[in-house]
Design a protein around this motif. Sequence first.
Motif, PDB file in Angstrom:
ATOM      1  N   LYS A 104       0.841  -1.209   0.000  1.00 22.47           N
ATOM      2  CA  LYS A 104       0.000   0.000   0.000  1.00 22.47           C
ATOM      3  C   LYS A 104       0.875   1.258   0.000  1.00 22.47           C
ATOM      4  O   LYS A 104       0.595   2.214  -0.734  1.00 22.47           O
ATOM      5  CB  LYS A 104      -0.938  -0.030   1.217  1.00 22.47           C
ATOM      6  CG  LYS A 104      -1.907   1.094   1.263  1.00 22.47           C
ATOM      7  CD  LYS A 104      -2.941   0.953   0.170  1.00 22.47           C
ATOM      8  CE  LYS A 104      -4.009   2.016   0.331  1.00 22.47           C
ATOM      9  NZ  LYS A 104      -4.877   2.097  -0.818  1.00 22.47           N
ATOM     10  N   MET A 105       1.955   1.248   0.820  1.00 21.50           N
ATOM     11  CA  MET A 105       2.867   2.394   0.863  1.00 21.50           C
ATOM     12  C   MET A 105       3.522   2.614  -0.507  1.00 21.50           C
ATOM     13  O   MET A 105       3.650   3.746  -0.976  1.00 21.50           O
ATOM     14  CB  MET A 105       3.948   2.184   1.934  1.00 21.50           C
ATOM     15  CG  MET A 105       3.453   2.297   3.353  1.00 21.50           C
ATOM     16  SD  MET A 105       4.719   1.885   4.572  1.00 21.50           S
ATOM     17  CE  MET A 105       5.884   3.208   4.340  1.00 21.50           C
ATOM     18  N   ALA A 148       4.115   5.538  -5.544  1.00 21.65           N
ATOM     19  CA  ALA A 148       4.187   5.499  -7.015  1.00 21.65           C
ATOM     20  C   ALA A 148       3.174   6.458  -7.637  1.00 21.65           C
ATOM     21  O   ALA A 148       3.472   7.141  -8.625  1.00 21.65           O
ATOM     22  CB  ALA A 148       3.953   4.078  -7.508  1.00 21.65           C
ATOM     23  N   ILE A 149       1.974   6.520  -7.082  1.00 22.27           N
ATOM     24  CA  ILE A 149       0.961   7.448  -7.591  1.00 22.27           C
ATOM     25  C   ILE A 149       1.410   8.899  -7.394  1.00 22.27           C
ATOM     26  O   ILE A 149       1.259   9.741  -8.277  1.00 22.27           O
ATOM     27  CB  ILE A 149      -0.398   7.188  -6.904  1.00 22.27           C
ATOM     28  CG1 ILE A 149      -0.953   5.833  -7.352  1.00 22.27           C
ATOM     29  CG2 ILE A 149      -1.392   8.307  -7.205  1.00 22.27           C
ATOM     30  CD1 ILE A 149      -2.147   5.367  -6.550  1.00 22.27           C
ATOM     31  N   ALA A 150       2.017   9.188  -6.266  1.00 27.45           N
ATOM     32  CA  ALA A 150       2.468  10.551  -5.973  1.00 27.45           C
ATOM     33  C   ALA A 150       3.625  10.984  -6.858  1.00 27.45           C
ATOM     34  O   ALA A 150       3.815  12.178  -7.105  1.00 27.45           O
ATOM     35  CB  ALA A 150       2.869  10.661  -4.511  1.00 27.45           C
ATOM     36  N   GLY A 199       6.613   6.048 -10.321  1.00 26.33           N
ATOM     37  CA  GLY A 199       7.875   5.506  -9.791  1.00 26.33           C
ATOM     38  C   GLY A 199       8.041   5.837  -8.314  1.00 26.33           C
ATOM     39  O   GLY A 199       7.377   6.723  -7.787  1.00 26.33           O
ATOM     40  N   VAL A 200       8.921   5.123  -7.665  1.00 27.46           N
ATOM     41  CA  VAL A 200       9.241   5.393  -6.257  1.00 27.46           C
ATOM     42  C   VAL A 200      10.556   6.157  -6.230  1.00 27.46           C
ATOM     43  O   VAL A 200      11.563   5.697  -6.791  1.00 27.46           O
ATOM     44  CB  VAL A 200       9.350   4.080  -5.445  1.00 27.46           C
ATOM     45  CG1 VAL A 200       9.772   4.366  -4.026  1.00 27.46           C
ATOM     46  CG2 VAL A 200       8.028   3.336  -5.460  1.00 27.46           C
ATOM     47  N   ALA A 201      10.559   7.305  -5.605  1.00 27.92           N
ATOM     48  CA  ALA A 201      11.749   8.159  -5.568  1.00 27.92           C
ATOM     49  C   ALA A 201      12.852   7.513  -4.738  1.00 27.92           C
ATOM     50  O   ALA A 201      12.600   6.913  -3.689  1.00 27.92           O
ATOM     51  CB  ALA A 201      11.389   9.518  -4.987  1.00 27.92           C
TER      52      ALA A 201
END
Length: 157
Positions: free
Chosen positions: A92-93, A98-100, A104-106
Amino acid sequence: MRRAGAAPGRGGVAAAPAPALALFRADGAGRAGLAALRVGQAARRAAMEEKTKGAAIGAAVGLGVALVGIPAGICALGFTASGIAAGSVAAKMMSIAAIANNGGVAAGSTVAVLQSIGAAGFSLGAKIGLSSALGSLGATAGASLFEGKKPPGDKCK
């Protein structure tokens, strides 16, 4: 020749301080004061031993949390050695991150750091730092918890 510290006019013999004379009077009345002094010293020694025991217990708990508890908690969230577990809090995190960040995950984000810790564990430096910080914090907390304890047999009226 007069001794150093001796009062003049007394033949070089220094006078004993008054409190010491009060404890050792010839009629034996000073024995009660000496016994009370010994009881007080024993109580202080017992309280110090309890405080030291509390500090040792607290330090052990802090080290356990740093070396076992935190990695277990990260794994329980879903950040495992094989990656992020499906349907977990970690998934979930990662979805939210990824949506924010447009898919991708920074690098360096909370999710990325936790994923790294879950996959590879803490580095040696992180283990030393966490052990030092949480061990010291645990020792301080343990000592303060045992600070106000009365020794056995000491009854307040």
